[in-house]
Design a protein around this motif. Sequence first.
Motif, PDB file in Angstrom:
ATOM      1  N   ILE A   1      43.828  26.758  44.912  1.00  0.00           N
ATOM      2  CA  ILE A   1      45.242  26.577  44.572  1.00  0.00           C
ATOM      3  C   ILE A   1      45.983  25.941  45.735  1.00  0.00           C
ATOM      4  CG2 ILE A   1      47.398  27.829  44.159  1.00  0.00           C
ATOM      5  CD1 ILE A   1      45.795  29.750  42.384  1.00  0.00           C
ATOM      6  N   TRP A   2      45.769  26.426  46.946  1.00  0.00           N
ATOM      7  CA  TRP A   2      46.409  25.816  48.115  1.00  0.00           C
ATOM      8  C   TRP A   2      46.094  24.331  48.203  1.00  0.00           C
ATOM      9  CZ3 TRP A   2      45.002  30.348  51.859  1.00  0.00           C
ATOM     10  CH2 TRP A   2      46.048  31.277  51.873  1.00  0.00           C
ATOM     11  N   SER A   3      44.836  23.998  47.989  1.00  0.00           N
ATOM     12  CA  SER A   3      44.412  22.603  48.086  1.00  0.00           C
ATOM     13  C   SER A   3      45.152  21.731  47.087  1.00  0.00           C
ATOM     14  CB  SER A   3      42.896  22.507  47.861  1.00  0.00           C
ATOM     15  OG  SER A   3      42.454  21.168  47.920  1.00  0.00           O
ATOM     16  N   SER A   4      45.250  22.187  45.857  1.00  0.00           N
ATOM     17  CA  SER A   4      45.909  21.394  44.816  1.00  0.00           C
ATOM     18  C   SER A   4      47.415  21.335  44.999  1.00  0.00           C
ATOM     19  CB  SER A   4      45.576  21.961  43.435  1.00  0.00           C
ATOM     20  OG  SER A   4      44.199  21.816  43.150  1.00  0.00           O
TER      21      SER A   4
ATOM     22  N   THR B   1      46.453  21.283  34.815  1.00  0.00           N
ATOM     23  CA  THR B   1      45.306  22.188  34.799  1.00  0.00           C
ATOM     24  C   THR B   1      44.300  21.683  35.815  1.00  0.00           C
ATOM     25  OG1 THR B   1      45.597  22.780  32.467  1.00  0.00           O
ATOM     26  CG2 THR B   1      43.417  23.091  33.411  1.00  0.00           C
ATOM     27  N   VAL B   2      43.744  22.590  36.620  1.00  0.00           N
ATOM     28  CA  VAL B   2      42.809  22.223  37.680  1.00  0.00           C
ATOM     29  C   VAL B   2      41.414  22.713  37.311  1.00  0.00           C
ATOM     30  CG1 VAL B   2      42.262  22.463  40.128  1.00  0.00           C
ATOM     31  CG2 VAL B   2      44.649  22.332  39.391  1.00  0.00           C
ATOM     32  N   SER B   3      40.492  21.777  37.195  1.00  0.00           N
ATOM     33  CA  SER B   3      39.141  22.139  36.753  1.00  0.00           C
ATOM     34  C   SER B   3      38.379  22.945  37.790  1.00  0.00           C
ATOM     35  CB  SER B   3      38.358  20.864  36.411  1.00  0.00           C
ATOM     36  OG  SER B   3      38.177  20.066  37.573  1.00  0.00           O
ATOM     37  N   GLY B   4      38.780  22.833  39.071  1.00  0.00           N
ATOM     38  CA  GLY B   4      38.073  23.565  40.118  1.00  0.00           C
ATOM     39  C   GLY B   4      38.385  25.037  40.149  1.00  0.00           C
ATOM     40  N   ILE B   5      39.383  25.465  39.383  1.00  0.00           N
ATOM     41  CA  ILE B   5      39.749  26.886  39.337  1.00  0.00           C
ATOM     42  C   ILE B   5      39.288  27.434  37.990  1.00  0.00           C
ATOM     43  CG2 ILE B   5      41.621  28.562  39.471  1.00  0.00           C
ATOM     44  CD1 ILE B   5      43.255  26.366  40.917  1.00  0.00           C
ATOM     45  N   ARG B   6      38.256  28.223  38.002  1.00  0.00           N
ATOM     46  CA  ARG B   6      37.697  28.784  36.769  1.00  0.00           C
ATOM     47  C   ARG B   6      37.882  30.300  36.759  1.00  0.00           C
ATOM     48  NH1 ARG B   6      34.931  24.772  33.404  1.00  0.00           N
ATOM     49  NH2 ARG B   6      35.264  22.844  34.600  1.00  0.00           N
ATOM     50  N   PHE B   7      38.162  30.826  35.592  1.00  0.00           N
ATOM     51  CA  PHE B   7      38.280  32.278  35.478  1.00  0.00           C
ATOM     52  C   PHE B   7      37.739  32.743  34.143  1.00  0.00           C
ATOM     53  CE2 PHE B   7      42.229  30.664  33.675  1.00  0.00           C
ATOM     54  CZ  PHE B   7      42.456  31.479  32.588  1.00  0.00           C
ATOM     55  N   ARG B   8      37.466  34.023  34.076  1.00  0.00           N
ATOM     56  CA  ARG B   8      36.904  34.623  32.863  1.00  0.00           C
ATOM     57  C   ARG B   8      37.777  35.786  32.431  1.00  0.00           C
ATOM     58  NH1 ARG B   8      33.179  38.685  31.474  1.00  0.00           N
ATOM     59  NH2 ARG B   8      33.141  39.418  33.630  1.00  0.00           N
ATOM     60  N   ASP B   9      37.918  35.945  31.130  1.00  0.00           N
ATOM     61  CA  ASP B   9      38.644  37.079  30.562  1.00  0.00           C
ATOM     62  C   ASP B   9      37.645  38.213  30.357  1.00  0.00           C
ATOM     63  OD1 ASP B   9      39.992  38.925  29.036  1.00  0.00           O
ATOM     64  OD2 ASP B   9      40.951  37.449  27.732  1.00  0.00           O
ATOM     65  N   THR B  10      37.794  39.300  31.107  1.00  0.00           N
ATOM     66  CA  THR B  10      36.814  40.386  31.048  1.00  0.00           C
ATOM     67  C   THR B  10      36.841  41.146  29.732  1.00  0.00           C
ATOM     68  OG1 THR B  10      38.384  41.887  32.124  1.00  0.00           O
ATOM     69  CG2 THR B  10      36.834  40.709  33.542  1.00  0.00           C
ATOM     70  N   ARG B  11      37.909  40.960  28.939  1.00  0.00           N
ATOM     71  CA  ARG B  11      37.941  41.629  27.641  1.00  0.00           C
ATOM     72  C   ARG B  11      37.060  40.925  26.622  1.00  0.00           C
ATOM     73  NH1 ARG B  11      43.642  42.755  28.788  1.00  0.00           N
ATOM     74  NH2 ARG B  11      43.923  45.001  28.877  1.00  0.00           N
TER      75      ARG B  11
ATOM     76  N   MET C   1      48.371  36.408  37.941  1.00  0.00           N
ATOM     77  CA  MET C   1      47.070  36.667  37.331  1.00  0.00           C
ATOM     78  C   MET C   1      47.176  37.851  36.384  1.00  0.00           C
ATOM     79  SD  MET C   1      44.650  36.384  40.729  1.00  0.00           S
ATOM     80  CE  MET C   1      43.123  36.182  39.816  1.00  0.00           C
ATOM     81  N   ASP C   2      46.498  37.760  35.257  1.00  0.00           N
ATOM     82  CA  ASP C   2      46.397  38.897  34.345  1.00  0.00           C
ATOM     83  C   ASP C   2      45.401  39.907  34.892  1.00  0.00           C
ATOM     84  OD1 ASP C   2      48.220  37.777  32.639  1.00  0.00           O
ATOM     85  OD2 ASP C   2      46.731  36.999  31.227  1.00  0.00           O
ATOM     86  N   ALA C   3      45.537  41.148  34.485  1.00  0.00           N
ATOM     87  CA  ALA C   3      44.643  42.199  34.957  1.00  0.00           C
ATOM     88  C   ALA C   3      43.207  41.973  34.487  1.00  0.00           C
ATOM     89  CB  ALA C   3      45.134  43.564  34.480  1.00  0.00           C
ATOM     90  N   ASP C   4      43.040  41.305  33.354  1.00  0.00           N
ATOM     91  CA  ASP C   4      41.696  41.076  32.829  1.00  0.00           C
ATOM     92  C   ASP C   4      41.115  39.734  33.258  1.00  0.00           C
ATOM     93  OD1 ASP C   4      43.429  39.573  31.378  1.00  0.00           O
ATOM     94  OD2 ASP C   4      42.870  40.354  29.411  1.00  0.00           O
ATOM     95  N   THR C   5      41.774  39.052  34.196  1.00  0.00           N
ATOM     96  CA  THR C   5      41.269  37.785  34.720  1.00  0.00           C
ATOM     97  C   THR C   5      40.304  38.043  35.870  1.00  0.00           C
ATOM     98  OG1 THR C   5      43.234  36.520  34.108  1.00  0.00           O
ATOM     99  CG2 THR C   5      41.906  35.645  35.903  1.00  0.00           C
ATOM    100  N   GLU C   6      39.158  37.409  35.812  1.00  0.00           N
ATOM    101  CA  GLU C   6      38.151  37.560  36.863  1.00  0.00           C
ATOM    102  C   GLU C   6      37.818  36.182  37.411  1.00  0.00           C
ATOM    103  OE1 GLU C   6      33.788  38.745  36.198  1.00  0.00           O
ATOM    104  OE2 GLU C   6      34.772  40.626  36.776  1.00  0.00           O
ATOM    105  N   SER C   7      37.976  36.022  38.728  1.00  0.00           N
ATOM    106  CA  SER C   7      37.727  34.723  39.350  1.00  0.00           C
ATOM    107  C   SER C   7      37.435  34.927  40.823  1.00  0.00           C
ATOM    108  CB  SER C   7      38.943  33.805  39.167  1.00  0.00           C
ATOM    109  OG  SER C   7      38.727  32.535  39.741  1.00  0.00           O
ATOM    110  N   SER C   8      36.907  33.885  41.477  1.00  0.00           N
ATOM    111  CA  SER C   8      36.673  33.923  42.917  1.00  0.00           C
ATOM    112  C   SER C   8      36.972  32.549  43.500  1.00  0.00           C
ATOM    113  CB  SER C   8      35.222  34.328  43.219  1.00  0.00           C
ATOM    114  OG  SER C   8      34.319  33.372  42.690  1.00  0.00           O
ATOM    115  N   GLY C   9      37.391  32.522  44.731  1.00  0.00           N
ATOM    116  CA  GLY C   9      37.700  31.266  45.399  1.00  0.00           C
ATOM    117  C   GLY C   9      38.971  30.600  44.937  1.00  0.00           C
ATOM    118  N   TRP C  10      39.779  31.307  44.145  1.00  0.00           N
ATOM    119  CA  TRP C  10      40.974  30.715  43.542  1.00  0.00           C
ATOM    120  C   TRP C  10      42.077  30.417  44.549  1.00  0.00           C
ATOM    121  CZ3 TRP C  10      44.792  34.292  44.459  1.00  0.00           C
ATOM    122  CH2 TRP C  10      44.383  35.617  44.606  1.00  0.00           C
ATOM    123  N   LEU C  11      42.174  31.215  45.613  1.00  0.00           N
ATOM    124  CA  LEU C  11      43.286  31.055  46.549  1.00  0.00           C
ATOM    125  C   LEU C  11      43.227  29.713  47.279  1.00  0.00           C
ATOM    126  CD1 LEU C  11      45.794  32.268  47.820  1.00  0.00           C
ATOM    127  CD2 LEU C  11      44.324  33.430  49.489  1.00  0.00           C
TER     128      LEU C  11
END
Length: 379
Positions: A158-161, A247-257, A145-155
């Motif tokens: 990822i395990w599921s996929s 690419t997994v659509s269930g994993i979403r993240f945002r770039d805080t920059r 993960m990049d330092a500017d990546t913001e996400s929740s529920g990703w772990l």
Amino acid sequence: MCVDAEIVATWAQFLSLCMISLPVMYWFYCFINQKKFRRQKDIVGNGRYEEFCKTTVFLPLRNEYENVKRKLEQVISEIKTHSNVELLIIESMSSDGTRELCAKIMEDSEIAKDRWEILSLEKIGKTVAVNEAIEKVREGLVIMMDADTESSGWLTEIWSSMEDEKIAVLSGLEVESGSDNARKAYKKNSDIIRMSESENGSTPVLEGGLICWRAKALSGFRLDESCNADDAQLAIEGIRRGYRSVTVSGIRFRDTRGGEYDFRRSARRSQGLSRVLLKNFDILKKNIKFRDKITYMNALFTYIVVPWSVFIFCFVSPYFLINFDLRNFSMQDSWNLFFYSMVFLSPQGRALGWGTIVSLFSHTVFLFGKSYSIWDPGK
């Protein structure tokens, strides 16, 4: 206009349109079929990875003092209850106290000391840090993960996929914020292609902000440290070895920059991605699925061939525009009218324009000796 010049200009525009139309038709196919897609997490996964899969969360950092506290707090909250998850922080010659702050936060955290490690490298480069992680972690899953990546529920997503052992590399989808613009339209159209390709096969272009790979599947692999686009390097290597990269659509993240560095960061990525695609051209000779060869060719056309085809089309346009006569409306006039109407009036056209400008800039500066291989966060 002399006859010979008109013939050359006509053929130049005709061939350029042919080159442009191939990825456009491919995108249209993906767009038409997008309603048939299902999220990968609905296809695989029964939760067994949560119990035993050794997982390493890897954070490559350089001069991230402003982001690191938020990032580590987010990661700690996600992994603290999972004893099978470790944290690897690789810091590369930071000059702003990033390493010291990381150490303090981790020592004060709920994570046991045998579950985290901070390494410092004497060489700058994100790909250098990724290579170090590949060498160090040789089993289980690696989540970068990049330092500017913001996400929740990703772990758990990822395990599921990753229970599908045919998948070697996966990434999430970056959620664009802010108002509509050319870059946002470009990103939206790229995501349609990624999701279509990932449904039944592989996509060679992933999202580097949140990416996971299976350590044994990429055993012995090293990224080319002179290029960027580490996500594409990992994805293509996975495809080479007979695995899927998705690419997994269930994993979403945002770039805080946000969009502060849009053009420079896009140019850096474009240059690295173009170099990686050219470097791996021999994959077309490998014994991989025909579908994966098509996805690779589409990426090659999209990021390298199309921008220069657009340039040639626009370069030739003045030959016809200066001789435009509404009473003698020619086929070439219709090509130009349609092309520029699409570029200026449609979101897809603006996406094409944005991608072309970024790619031409990144290719041109590289041809003149400017490489974006140096890792500078935010640029």
